[in-house]
Design a protein around this motif. Structure first.
Motif, PDB file in Angstrom:
ATOM      1  N   GLY A  68       0.814  -1.207   0.000  1.00 31.31           N
ATOM      2  CA  GLY A  68       0.000   0.000   0.000  1.00 31.31           C
ATOM      3  C   GLY A  68       0.844   1.252   0.000  1.00 31.31           C
ATOM      4  N   SER A  69       1.972   1.206   0.704  1.00 30.03           N
ATOM      5  CA  SER A  69       2.881   2.353   0.767  1.00 30.03           C
ATOM      6  C   SER A  69       3.442   2.696  -0.606  1.00 30.03           C
ATOM      7  N   VAL A  70       3.808   1.660  -1.380  1.00 26.86           N
ATOM      8  CA  VAL A  70       4.315   1.898  -2.728  1.00 26.86           C
ATOM      9  C   VAL A  70       3.265   2.625  -3.567  1.00 26.86           C
ATOM     10  N   CYS A  71       2.046   2.100  -3.548  1.00 27.57           N
ATOM     11  CA  CYS A  71       0.977   2.711  -4.334  1.00 27.57           C
ATOM     12  C   CYS A  71       0.650   4.110  -3.823  1.00 27.57           C
ATOM     13  N   GLY A  72       0.620   4.260  -2.497  1.00 30.15           N
ATOM     14  CA  GLY A  72       0.307   5.560  -1.921  1.00 30.15           C
ATOM     15  C   GLY A  72       1.356   6.610  -2.205  1.00 30.15           C
ATOM     16  N   THR A  96      -6.531   8.472   7.126  1.00 28.77           N
ATOM     17  CA  THR A  96      -5.693   7.547   7.889  1.00 28.77           C
ATOM     18  C   THR A  96      -6.219   7.379   9.307  1.00 28.77           C
ATOM     19  N   GLY A  97      -6.659   8.464   9.920  1.00 27.97           N
ATOM     20  CA  GLY A  97      -7.237   8.372  11.247  1.00 27.97           C
ATOM     21  C   GLY A  97      -8.453   7.456  11.272  1.00 27.97           C
ATOM     22  N   GLY A  98      -9.317   7.594  10.277  1.00 28.18           N
ATOM     23  CA  GLY A  98     -10.479   6.726  10.202  1.00 28.18           C
ATOM     24  C   GLY A  98     -10.115   5.268  10.025  1.00 28.18           C
ATOM     25  N   LEU A  99      -9.098   4.991   9.211  1.00 31.32           N
ATOM     26  CA  LEU A  99      -8.668   3.613   8.992  1.00 31.32           C
ATOM     27  C   LEU A  99      -8.055   3.013  10.253  1.00 31.32           C
ATOM     28  N   MET A 100      -7.320   3.819  11.017  1.00 39.32           N
ATOM     29  CA  MET A 100      -6.761   3.316  12.267  1.00 39.32           C
ATOM     30  C   MET A 100      -7.864   2.867  13.219  1.00 39.32           C
ATOM     31  N   LEU A 101      -8.931   3.638  13.306  1.00 35.66           N
ATOM     32  CA  LEU A 101     -10.040   3.266  14.174  1.00 35.66           C
ATOM     33  C   LEU A 101     -10.727   1.998  13.683  1.00 35.66           C
ATOM     34  N   VAL A 109      -7.907 -12.396   9.270  1.00 37.04           N
ATOM     35  CA  VAL A 109      -6.633 -12.145   8.594  1.00 37.04           C
ATOM     36  C   VAL A 109      -6.835 -11.457   7.242  1.00 37.04           C
ATOM     37  N   PRO A 110      -7.791 -11.906   6.389  1.00 39.54           N
ATOM     38  CA  PRO A 110      -8.003 -11.180   5.116  1.00 39.54           C
ATOM     39  C   PRO A 110      -8.397  -9.720   5.335  1.00 39.54           C
ATOM     40  N   MET A 111      -9.258  -9.446   6.327  1.00 42.04           N
ATOM     41  CA  MET A 111      -9.651  -8.064   6.582  1.00 42.04           C
ATOM     42  C   MET A 111      -8.474  -7.245   7.110  1.00 42.04           C
ATOM     43  N   LEU A 112      -7.654  -7.839   7.973  1.00 41.90           N
ATOM     44  CA  LEU A 112      -6.456  -7.144   8.441  1.00 41.90           C
ATOM     45  C   LEU A 112      -5.537  -6.812   7.275  1.00 41.90           C
ATOM     46  N   PHE A 116      -4.482  -3.086   6.330  1.00 42.63           N
ATOM     47  CA  PHE A 116      -3.070  -2.710   6.325  1.00 42.63           C
ATOM     48  C   PHE A 116      -2.683  -2.090   4.985  1.00 42.63           C
ATOM     49  N   PHE A 117      -3.170  -2.694   3.901  1.00 39.46           N
ATOM     50  CA  PHE A 117      -2.889  -2.142   2.573  1.00 39.46           C
ATOM     51  C   PHE A 117      -3.444  -0.721   2.455  1.00 39.46           C
ATOM     52  N   LEU A 118      -4.686  -0.510   2.919  1.00 42.18           N
ATOM     53  CA  LEU A 118      -5.302   0.811   2.806  1.00 42.18           C
ATOM     54  C   LEU A 118      -4.596   1.841   3.685  1.00 42.18           C
TER      55      LEU A 118
END
Length: 420
Positions: A68-72, A96-101, A109-112, A116-118
């Motif tokens: 995700g970092s590469v794409c971002g 990013t704040g919303g994604l952390m929450l 595991v798939p959702m994590l 993580f990618f997002l």
């Protein structure tokens, strides 16, 4: 005895005197954001302890953050050449704040992996936008000091975040996600209240913008320098992926101890980096970067010599000096290399390099650590540091002088010459 504190204080005052007001606001936002950097340093421990994953599986999951970092990073650089980089920072901080929450309580595991990618995608779109904003808000003669202030702010925040995060993790890992989110929102508010926007550059027509965005991909010496940075970053990111596991397994440190080691790194940078860079400003940047690459590898290569804990502390001091030499200098080299219309593209590719390293680092590092042990892993970082140092020295003739479209002088400029 009383003269030393005064001289140190005078050094800092001289170093940051005359910087634009916008740089101070950007650095404040970065300080707030980094003070909440708590999730990433403890991600491998969180996955192995709370989610009960194996070390290698945790490494592969953390690698999705790197993807995700590469794409971002590419997205953030692309956007910053087209719209206001301040707006890019504000939006990405809020998202990013919303994604952390949203990570709180997730066990799938798939959702994590998706989250993580997002987080990597949105969070690292912030970084090239921040660098473009610094470049646009500071004249060339102040750019080195502007980036130094940003690193000071980032590391002052890192001196707070991981140390606090270690204590919070010992109580409840969910608190890490909450505090990280809160500081993202806080940094966005700082920018919303203080920064109307960054100065615009004349990017020309849409066709010119497309051509400019491709400029770093046609710059051969720059791409080779990115390869060198990639090698250093793969070693450096073991600090946030495998080193916490090694400190737990070999040194017997709990989360609070791991956080204190990482905070020691940030504290050393806050106190000494600006003084060190001022002392070295007459030397050639790529020579300094070469020494930095070598020291990053050497410091990590010391880790398997312990315990005792003193070995980890000395090792942290060595790789921290290496970090102080190569990271700020490489940022200035990239900034000075980029033509104005391609700043976002160059900074984006620079950050893509770190994102790509974060894909490789957790996967490769945890695999080597689990299959071959810490000695093999940390010795490998020493070898990589030596190769990267030789690469910096080999690229001196090609990278001297700054931008690829300009004629180069016979002598590579010193740091001080890049400021005047």
């Amino acid at each position: 005895m009383h003269l030393l504190p005064r001289r140190v204080a005078r050094t800092y005052i001289d170093a940051f005197e005359g910087l634009p007001r916008e740089i101070w606001w950007l650095s404040l936002a970065l300080l707030v954001n980094r003070a909440g950097t708590m999730v990433l340093p403890f991600l491998s421990l969180y996955l192995t302890r709370q989610i009960s994953m194996t070390t290698s599986d945790a490494g592969r999951l953390v690698a999705l953050f790197g993807l995700g970092s590469v794409c971002g990073s590419a997205l953030g650089g692309w956007l910053s050449d087209r719209i206001d980089p301040i707006r890019v920072q504000q939006i990405t901080l809020l998202l990013t704040g919303g994604l952390m929450l949203s990570l709180i309580g997730v066990q799938s595991v798939p959702m994590l992996g998706l989250l993580f990618f997002l987080v990597g995608l949105v969070g690292d779109a912030f970084r090239p936008a921040m660098m473009v904003a610094v470049t646009r808000c500071s004249p060339p003669e102040l750019r080195t000091r502007s980036f130094a202030l940003m690193r000071l702010a980032a590391n002052a925040g890192m001196a707070i975040g991981p140390a606090t995060g270690g204590w919070l993790a010992a109580y409840n890992y969910d608190l890490l996600f909450m505090v990280d989110a809160a500081t993202c929102f806080g940094a966005a508010v700082v920018l919303l209240l203080t920064m109307p926007g960054a100065p615009r550059t004349d990017s020309g027509s849409d066709e010119d913008t497309v051509v400019a965005s491709m400029a770093p991909l046609r710059d051969g010496p720059f791409l080779l320098f990115m390869l060198v940075i990639f090698m250093v970053a793969v070693s450096f990111f073991q600090i946030f992926t495998v080193m916490p596991l090694h400190l737990r397994d070999s040194y017997g440190l709990a989360e609070s101890g791991v956080g204190s080691i990482i905070a020691l790194n940030a504290g050393l940078i806050v106190v000494f980096e600006m003084i060190l860079l001022r002392r070295l400003e007459k030397y050639e940047p790529l020579r300094i970067a070469a020494i930095g690459a070598l020291l990053v590898g050497a410091g990590l290569a010391l880790l398997p010599l312990g315990p005792p804990l003193a070995i980890a502390i000395v090792a942290t001091g060595v790789w921290t000096v290496g970090e102080m030499l190569i990271l700020p200098i490489s940022t200035v080299i990239v900034s000075n290399r980029a033509p104005g219309s391609s700043t976002g593209g160059y900074m984006g590719l620079y950050m893509v390099t770190f994102g790509a390293a974060f894909i490789v680092a957790p996967w490769a590092g945890t695999a080597v650590y689990e299959a071959h042990g810490p000695l093999t892993l940390w010795a490998s970082t020493g070898v990589i540091g030596l190769i990267a140092a030789l690469g910096c020295l080999a690229l001196r003739p090609a990278l001297q002088g700054g931008r690829p479209r300009e004629s180069y002088s016979a002598k590579e400029p010193s740091i001080s010459e890049t400021r005047s």
